[in-house]
Design a protein around this motif. Sequence first.
Motif, PDB file in Angstrom:
ATOM      1  N   SER A 132       0.133   1.335  -4.539  1.00 55.39           N
ATOM      2  CA  SER A 132       0.765   0.205  -5.239  1.00 55.39           C
ATOM      3  C   SER A 132       1.325  -0.807  -4.251  1.00 55.39           C
ATOM      4  N   GLU A 133       1.365  -2.048  -4.701  1.00 55.53           N
ATOM      5  CA  GLU A 133       2.210  -3.052  -4.066  1.00 55.53           C
ATOM      6  C   GLU A 133       3.509  -3.028  -4.859  1.00 55.53           C
ATOM      7  N   PRO A 165       1.681   4.551  -7.928  1.00 56.02           N
ATOM      8  CA  PRO A 165       1.509   4.490  -9.382  1.00 56.02           C
ATOM      9  C   PRO A 165       2.143   5.661 -10.130  1.00 56.02           C
ATOM     10  N   ARG A 182      -4.609   6.653  -5.030  1.00 57.61           N
ATOM     11  CA  ARG A 182      -3.974   5.521  -5.712  1.00 57.61           C
ATOM     12  C   ARG A 182      -2.808   5.000  -4.872  1.00 57.61           C
ATOM     13  N   VAL A 233       0.838  -1.213   0.000  1.00 60.74           N
ATOM     14  CA  VAL A 233       0.000   0.000   0.000  1.00 60.74           C
ATOM     15  C   VAL A 233       0.872   1.263   0.000  1.00 60.74           C
ATOM     16  N   ARG A 278       5.499  -3.122  -9.958  1.00 62.23           N
ATOM     17  CA  ARG A 278       4.369  -2.544  -9.210  1.00 62.23           C
ATOM     18  C   ARG A 278       3.067  -3.202  -9.604  1.00 62.23           C
ATOM     19  N   ARG A 279       2.177  -3.271  -8.656  1.00 57.30           N
ATOM     20  CA  ARG A 279       0.782  -3.574  -8.978  1.00 57.30           C
ATOM     21  C   ARG A 279      -0.037  -2.426  -8.405  1.00 57.30           C
ATOM     22  N   ASP A 280      -0.671  -1.676  -9.302  1.00 60.14           N
ATOM     23  CA  ASP A 280      -1.359  -0.444  -8.889  1.00 60.14           C
ATOM     24  C   ASP A 280      -2.844  -0.690  -8.644  1.00 60.14           C
ATOM     25  N   TYR A 281      -3.422   0.128  -7.768  1.00 64.63           N
ATOM     26  CA  TYR A 281      -4.867   0.013  -7.501  1.00 64.63           C
ATOM     27  C   TYR A 281      -5.358   1.294  -6.815  1.00 64.63           C
ATOM     28  N   PRO A 282      -6.656   1.544  -6.905  1.00 66.16           N
ATOM     29  CA  PRO A 282      -7.216   2.680  -6.152  1.00 66.16           C
ATOM     30  C   PRO A 282      -7.519   2.262  -4.726  1.00 66.16           C
ATOM     31  N   THR A 283      -7.525   3.213  -3.830  1.00 64.85           N
ATOM     32  CA  THR A 283      -7.939   2.940  -2.452  1.00 64.85           C
ATOM     33  C   THR A 283      -9.407   3.349  -2.288  1.00 64.85           C
TER      34      THR A 283
END
Lengths: 376, 437
Positions: free
Chosen positions: A208-209, A161, A206, A156, A196-201
Amino acid sequence: MDFSFTEEQTLLQESIERFIQNDYSFDDRQKAVGSEQGYSEQNWQTFAELGWLGVGFSEADGGFGGGAVECMVMMEQFGYGLVIEPMLGTVILAGGAIKHGGSEALKTKYLPGIIDGSAQSALAYAEPQARFNLADVATTATADGDGFVINGHKAVVLNGPSADFVVVSARTSGDQRDQDGITLFVVDTKTAGLSRRDYPTVDAFRASEITFDNVKVGADSVVGEVGQGFAALEHAIDDGILAVGAEAVGCMEKLYKETVEYCKQREQFGQAIGKFQVLQHRMVDMFMEHEQSKSLMFMAGMRIDEGYGPEAQKAISAFKVQIGKSGKFVGQNAVQLHGGMGMTEELSIGHYFKRLTIIETLFGNVDFHLKRFGSL
Amino acid sequence: MQIEFSKQEQDFCTQIDEFIVQYWPPEAELLNFRGRTQIATWYMAVVDAGWAVPHWPVEFGGTQWTAVQYYIWQSRCMAANAPSTRTFATEHVGPLLIEHLADAGAPQSEYLPGIQNLSQGWCFGWKEAQWPDLSQHMATTLTEDLDTGQYVLNGEKRAVLGISSAQWMLVGFLPTEHQKEHQKEHQKADIEVDTDLDTEVDTEYDTDTEEYGLCIVDLSAPGVQVRPSSASQSQFGTVVFTNVLLGEQAILPISGRAFIQRMAQQSANSGPQGQVAVEVTLDIQVTAPALQRQLSDIQSYIERQGYIEDEELSRDINELGVDLAVLHALELRVLAQAHSEVKPLSPLILQISADKISAKLGALQIASFGYYALPDFDARLFDNEGPLYPHAHLFEQNAASLVGQGLVELTGAEEFELKDALASSELGLNDTSKENR
C-alpha cells in the motif's frame, strides 16, 4: 564452532517442510494469491496454531523463544514453498520493530495478537524520495498536547492492505536524512486521517501507499524513546534481510533442483538435454550459487544471534549482496533452461524468479549493500 | 549453531598466535622477499615445534591435531603471511612415500627426513612440449641398462612449477613392457581403494589410456639440466634429462595417473569418506585467510596512493570482500561438517571459488597499479637494481606476484573437470560423452 541445527530447530524445519510438501501445493498457493486478501487466512491460522508466528519472539512475550537462526530456518522453507502469507510484513518487520524497540506495555499490547494470528500489521518505513536510505524520513510527527500529529506519505508498505496497525517512522527532530530524530509509532489503520491505496506487487504480494494527514496518536504509541527509533528500525530491517535472504536460498534450491529434473527429462537431438556439458556446467553454477548463499546465510544468522552490531550488519550486507547476485543468476538460468515454459503462469519457475527479482531490490540492492559492506 | 571456537580451541589459537609473533613478527614481512635467513629461521622453528607435517601419521612426525586445530594453524599462518609449510613435498610426496614404504622395501624412506624438516624442495615433472594433452603419448622414456642393472632416463619436462627451490623431482615417464606388468599389480590395489570413493573418474581408470610410470630424480645428478623460465617470478622452468642413471629404488610403485588422481582427491578432499593417503581428513582446503590478506594489502596500497576515491576500484574491492566472506563461510561450513552426520558440502566448491577469487585479485592488482603493473618483477632485476616506483616497499612486491598468481590459476584450467565432477556427484547428471562437449 557448530553449523548443525539443534533438535528444536530440526523439528521446526521438518514440520514446515512437511506442511509445504503435503498442504501447500503451487495450485493452492495460486488460489490464495487470487483471493481478496491475497493469502490464505486458513493457512495463517495454521501457522499460528503450529507456533510459527511466535518463532522469533521471546517466551516472555508469548513466543517460541527462538532467535535469528530459527527465523532463518523457517523462512528458508517458506522460500522453497514460495509461501505467500505475510510472515515478513507482520511478524518479522512490524513485530520485529516492536520487539527491538518497544516498551513492555507496547509489547504486551501488540505482540500477542501477532503471535496468535488475530492481528495483521506492517512496517511503514519507505518514502518516495528515500530510495534505500532508512534515515531519509520526511514524514513528520509534531508534538500535540499529550500526543503527536503525523503527516506524510509512506511508500510500498508490505502487507499494508491487511494491516490492522502499522509501525511508522516519522521525524520528530533533525534534518530529513539524520538518523537521530526518527521516532517509531504504532498506529491503528482505522485512525482518522490515515488513508491507503492498495496494489499487488510483481511477485504477487500486496502493498500500500499510506498517507498520514494530521493523524493523531497518543504518547503511549511511541516505540521506545522519542527521536531514538532508528536503531530499532535498522535492526528490524536487518532481520528482514536475513528473512528474505533465507527465503531466496529456499527459492534457489527449488529452482536448481527443478531445473536439473527438467533437464534430465527434456529431450533434444535424441537425448536428454542434461547430458550436454555446457548445460551441466550451467546447473553446477546454479548449485554453487545456492550453496554459497546458504553458507553466508548461516554466518549472518549466527552473527545476529551472537549480538547485533557492526559485525552482524556487515555479515547481513554481504549476504544481501550475494543473494542479489545469486538470485538473479539462478532465476535467469532456471528460466533459460526451461525455455519459454519458464515464464508461463502455469509453471512455478517464473513465479520463483519474480520473487527473487523483488528480493534483490527489497531493503537495498546489490550496489547499496556493497557500499554498506565497505563502510562497516 | 554457533560460530565461536571452544575454549580449548581458543587456547590453541593463542598458542599459535604467540608462536607466530615470536618467529614471524610483522617486521619479518619486510624481509620476505630477500630474507631467506628469516624464512629458514621460521621453518626451523616450525620443525622444532613439531608442526611441519601435522597431517602425517604420528610415527612419521604428525601431530594428531583435530581438523579445527589444523584449520587454525593454517589460517593464522596465512593471515600473518608466514611462509607456508604446505608444499608439494609435504602434501603429496611425503604421504605417497609413507603409503608405499612397505611395497618398496623402504628404500624411499631416506627421502622423508628432508621433507619432514622442510629442508628439501620437490617438484613435479609431467607436462611435455610435444604432449599438450592427455590424448597423446608421453615422450620421456625410462629404459633398462641390462649391463649395469640401472635405468636410463631421457626426455624433457616443461612448465615445471617450483623448479628454482627444488632439489628433487617426481618425473612421469613412458615405461617399458616389463615395468607395465609391474605397475598392473599395483594398479589393482589402487582401483580397489578408489572404488570406495565412488567417483566417476576412478571407474574409468586405465581402461583406454596409456599408463605412465613415476620416478624420483635428483636434480643435481649428472645428465639433468635445469632451465628456469625467463618469467622466473612464476618459478616455472624446463628440465632436460640426458641419459640420467637411476637405481631401482628411484622407481615408484604407483602409476603417474594414479598419483595425479590422488593429488586431485587429496586437495579436494575433506570429508571422513576420504580414505586415500594419510590423515587427509585434516586436509580442508583453506585459502580465504591468505586471499583476505592479499586483498587487505591491495586495499592499503590503493588507500595510500589515494585511488580509493575511484568508484570502480572501490566497488571491486567491496565485491572481492563479499566473495571472500562467502569463501570463508564455505570453509567454516566444510570444516564444521567434516565430523558431523550432515552430508558434507563438496570441497570442490571451495576450489572453484578460491580459484576465481585468485584470478580476480590478480585483475584488481593490475587495475590498481595502472602502468606499474607492466614491469616484470624479476627477482634478479629487483636484487640488482632495486624496486621500481611505486613498488619501493616490500609489500608491493608481494602484491605484484598476484598477477602471476592469477595467471597460474587460469593456466590450471581445472574448472571444467571440477564442474564435471560436481555435475555427477551433486546433481546426479551423467558424465558427458565427448560428442556432447
